[in-house]
Scaffold this motif. Structure first.
Motif, PDB file in Angstrom:
ATOM      1  N   GLN A  73      -8.333  17.406 -15.988  1.00  0.00           N
ATOM      2  CA  GLN A  73      -7.304  17.464 -17.029  1.00  0.00           C
ATOM      3  C   GLN A  73      -6.179  16.489 -16.724  1.00  0.00           C
ATOM      4  N   ARG A  74      -5.763  16.415 -15.434  1.00  0.00           N
ATOM      5  CA  ARG A  74      -4.706  15.469 -15.043  1.00  0.00           C
ATOM      6  C   ARG A  74      -5.173  14.034 -15.263  1.00  0.00           C
ATOM      7  N   LEU A  75      -6.424  13.764 -14.927  1.00  0.00           N
ATOM      8  CA  LEU A  75      -6.973  12.421 -15.129  1.00  0.00           C
ATOM      9  C   LEU A  75      -6.974  12.080 -16.612  1.00  0.00           C
ATOM     10  N   HIS A  76      -7.419  13.026 -17.435  1.00  0.00           N
ATOM     11  CA  HIS A  76      -7.457  12.811 -18.886  1.00  0.00           C
ATOM     12  C   HIS A  76      -6.052  12.561 -19.426  1.00  0.00           C
ATOM     13  N   SER A  77      -5.085  13.362 -18.985  1.00  0.00           N
ATOM     14  CA  SER A  77      -3.697  13.180 -19.424  1.00  0.00           C
ATOM     15  C   SER A  77      -3.164  11.827 -18.982  1.00  0.00           C
ATOM     16  N   GLY A  78      -3.501  11.429 -17.763  1.00  0.00           N
ATOM     17  CA  GLY A  78      -3.058  10.133 -17.260  1.00  0.00           C
ATOM     18  C   GLY A  78      -3.630   8.979 -18.065  1.00  0.00           C
ATOM     19  N   VAL A  79      -4.884   9.094 -18.437  1.00  0.00           N
ATOM     20  CA  VAL A  79      -5.530   8.052 -19.252  1.00  0.00           C
ATOM     21  C   VAL A  79      -4.852   7.976 -20.610  1.00  0.00           C
ATOM     22  N   LEU A  80      -4.567   9.133 -21.211  1.00  0.00           N
ATOM     23  CA  LEU A  80      -3.892   9.143 -22.508  1.00  0.00           C
ATOM     24  C   LEU A  80      -2.505   8.514 -22.413  1.00  0.00           C
ATOM     25  N   ARG A  81      -1.762   8.831 -21.348  1.00  0.00           N
ATOM     26  CA  ARG A  81      -0.431   8.232 -21.167  1.00  0.00           C
ATOM     27  C   ARG A  81      -0.544   6.716 -21.005  1.00  0.00           C
ATOM     28  N   ASP A  82      -1.534   6.256 -20.252  1.00  0.00           N
ATOM     29  CA  ASP A  82      -1.733   4.814 -20.077  1.00  0.00           C
ATOM     30  C   ASP A  82      -2.036   4.132 -21.409  1.00  0.00           C
ATOM     31  N   LEU A  83      -2.880   4.764 -22.223  1.00  0.00           N
ATOM     32  CA  LEU A  83      -3.204   4.196 -23.536  1.00  0.00           C
ATOM     33  C   LEU A  83      -1.961   4.155 -24.422  1.00  0.00           C
ATOM     34  N   GLU A  84      -1.152   5.214 -24.385  1.00  0.00           N
ATOM     35  CA  GLU A  84       0.081   5.229 -25.162  1.00  0.00           C
ATOM     36  C   GLU A  84       1.023   4.122 -24.712  1.00  0.00           C
ATOM     37  N   ARG A  85       1.141   3.924 -23.389  1.00  0.00           N
ATOM     38  CA  ARG A  85       2.001   2.853 -22.858  1.00  0.00           C
ATOM     39  C   ARG A  85       1.493   1.480 -23.297  1.00  0.00           C
ATOM     40  N   GLN A  86       0.181   1.288 -23.248  1.00  0.00           N
ATOM     41  CA  GLN A  86      -0.392   0.008 -23.669  1.00  0.00           C
ATOM     42  C   GLN A  86      -0.104  -0.247 -25.147  1.00  0.00           C
TER      43      GLN A  86
END
Length: 89
Positions: free
Chosen positions: A40-53
């Motif tokens: 779940q943390r990995l998934h959240s981190g990926v989503l945050r990275d995509l939002e930042r991009q």
């Protein structure tokens, strides 16, 4: 032909992996809930990275638009000053 093999030993002190050259090394196997939490943390981190991009792309687009508008404004100002200068002569 040599084969390599490893053994896992579970004891009250933890889980140990025995592998060539046959050193006992503690290993950690996350429990189901711990593993799910990591996923779940990995998934959240990926989503945050995509939002930042996406935010970075939008910021760059806005900066490019601002640069183009500033350039257009300066050209119009220079043109107006040139016309004003030619009318005074």
């Amino acid at each position: 032909m040599s084969s390599s093999c490893a053994f896992t030993i579970e004891s009250s002190e933890g889980t140990f992996t025995l592998s060539p050259p046959w050193d006992l090394a503690p290993s950690h196997h996350p429990s189901g809930t711990e593993s799910e939490g990591q996923g779940q943390r990995l998934h959240s981190g990926v989503l945050r990275d995509l939002e930042r991009q996406n935010q970075k792309k939008e910021n760059i687009r806005l900066l490019e638009e601002q640069i183009a508008l500033t350039k257009q404004l300066m050209e119009e100002r220079d043109k107006a000053l040139m016309e004003e200068g030619s009318q005074q002569s």
